[in-house]
Scaffold this motif. Sequence first.
Motif, PDB file in Angstrom:
ATOM      1  N   HIS A  92      -4.789   2.055 -17.130  1.00 39.57           N
ATOM      2  CA  HIS A  92      -4.610   2.160 -15.679  1.00 39.57           C
ATOM      3  C   HIS A  92      -3.829   0.967 -15.131  1.00 39.57           C
ATOM      4  CE1 HIS A  92      -7.181   5.677 -14.649  1.00 39.57           C
ATOM      5  NE2 HIS A  92      -7.751   5.385 -15.803  1.00 39.57           N
ATOM      6  N   GLN A 167     -14.000   5.308 -16.467  1.00 39.05           N
ATOM      7  CA  GLN A 167     -13.128   6.270 -15.779  1.00 39.05           C
ATOM      8  C   GLN A 167     -13.544   6.421 -14.319  1.00 39.05           C
ATOM      9  OE1 GLN A 167     -10.462   7.404 -16.983  1.00 39.05           O
ATOM     10  NE2 GLN A 167     -10.609   7.635 -19.204  1.00 39.05           N
ATOM     11  N   CYS A 170     -12.372   3.340 -12.468  1.00 36.42           N
ATOM     12  CA  CYS A 170     -10.930   3.399 -12.217  1.00 36.42           C
ATOM     13  C   CYS A 170     -10.607   4.366 -11.084  1.00 36.42           C
ATOM     14  CB  CYS A 170     -10.194   3.827 -13.494  1.00 36.42           C
ATOM     15  SG  CYS A 170     -10.210   2.581 -14.817  1.00 36.42           S
ATOM     16  N   ALA A 171     -11.270   5.522 -11.087  1.00 38.87           N
ATOM     17  CA  ALA A 171     -11.048   6.485 -10.004  1.00 38.87           C
ATOM     18  C   ALA A 171     -11.451   5.896  -8.657  1.00 38.87           C
ATOM     19  CB  ALA A 171     -11.825   7.768 -10.287  1.00 38.87           C
ATOM     20  N   SER A 172     -12.549   5.139  -8.642  1.00 35.25           N
ATOM     21  CA  SER A 172     -12.997   4.516  -7.392  1.00 35.25           C
ATOM     22  C   SER A 172     -11.975   3.495  -6.890  1.00 35.25           C
ATOM     23  CB  SER A 172     -14.354   3.843  -7.600  1.00 35.25           C
ATOM     24  OG  SER A 172     -15.329   4.779  -8.015  1.00 35.25           O
ATOM     25  N   TRP A 174      -8.748   3.527  -7.473  1.00 37.35           N
ATOM     26  CA  TRP A 174      -7.584   4.249  -6.950  1.00 37.35           C
ATOM     27  C   TRP A 174      -7.865   4.788  -5.550  1.00 37.35           C
ATOM     28  CZ3 TRP A 174      -3.032   3.449  -8.725  1.00 37.35           C
ATOM     29  CH2 TRP A 174      -2.785   3.251 -10.085  1.00 37.35           C
TER      30      TRP A 174
END
Length: 378
Positions: A92, A167, A170-172, A174
């Motif tokens: 990421h 994951q 990382c989504a948080s 973004w």
Amino acid sequence: MNSITPTEDYWTGYDDYPDYNNSPGTSKVSAPPCKQDDIYGFAKMFSPVVYSLVFILAVVGNVLVLCVIRRYKSSQNGGACAFSLTDTFLLHLAISDLLLALTLPLFAVQWTHEWVFGWAVCKVSGALFSLNRYSGILFLACISFDRYLAIVHAISSGWKRNTCHAQIACASIWVVCLGLSGVDFAFTQVSKIPIGGNQEMAMCQVWFTENPAQWQVAMQSVSVILGFCLPLLIMLYCYIHIFKSLCNASRRQKRKSLRLIISLVSVFVLCWAPYNCFQLADSLQKLGLVKGGCQFGRVVDMGIVITESVGLSHCALNPLLYGFVGVKFRRELIQMCRELLGQRGLLRMKDLRERKLRKMTGSFSSAESENTSYSVMV
């Protein structure tokens, strides 16, 4: 995109500072503007060269990182949640740095000529710039925290260091950074600004039509806190405890680890601390706490142009710091290059020699080896 261009027209004194965009209905005291010819003249020569260089180095480095991670993941034959935590954050981070670098040629063209890409591209590129600047720095903090769990809490943190959790983290990140970049998307526009004499230049910038000083101070405060102070505190906390836990390692291992830790923190501070200091100085001027007049404003504007370019170079240095310092990463890169050149026989001989060498030298530490053996980074 907080300061792609120099700050707004600064004036002889903050008490005489008018509304940024001369909004109708705003009372203000007229004051002669400071000359900005030297600021824009310097930026037109300096910024395109630096942006182009950072773009080339960042694209090459981060594309190599992505290729090596993809190759290593394919060789592991695992699903998404079988992927290493370190490699998840590194993936990421490389994507974020690559997307940030892809916006730089647009702004290099802007300084060479003016903004010629239209209103829509201006908004998207401004939002992408802000999104990936914040996300890249926060992913660095995540990598530091992952190293902290792997080394300092090697046994007790096994259940926490789940790749699916990474994951989600990382989504948080973004999502949070996307929300922060929404301000840039909403307020970024192309406007003609005077650059000296009777000349005007179309610039893609963030423009606030109401309470501009307050808005800009707020945005600069968010940038300093989320884009520097918070990640730096996380990195310092993690790496200080990592170094303490390595006191039982051999002298050579301890020395190598110390050099790596110092390089990671030092490069981050050297790249982003000057820019954030000038951001802070600019905020103090807008709040009226500093009244340095034209000379102070000129120094701040010039400093922001230079130090932002230095900060952006961090996206080109990340592949070196978080990828190429790793023995396994270099080995995977060499293997990939030699396979592309068809030197498979020589590659197998090289692998045998490297395996023998690793058996002789030993691992970094038992806890580190156990928790990072499936990472391409170490």
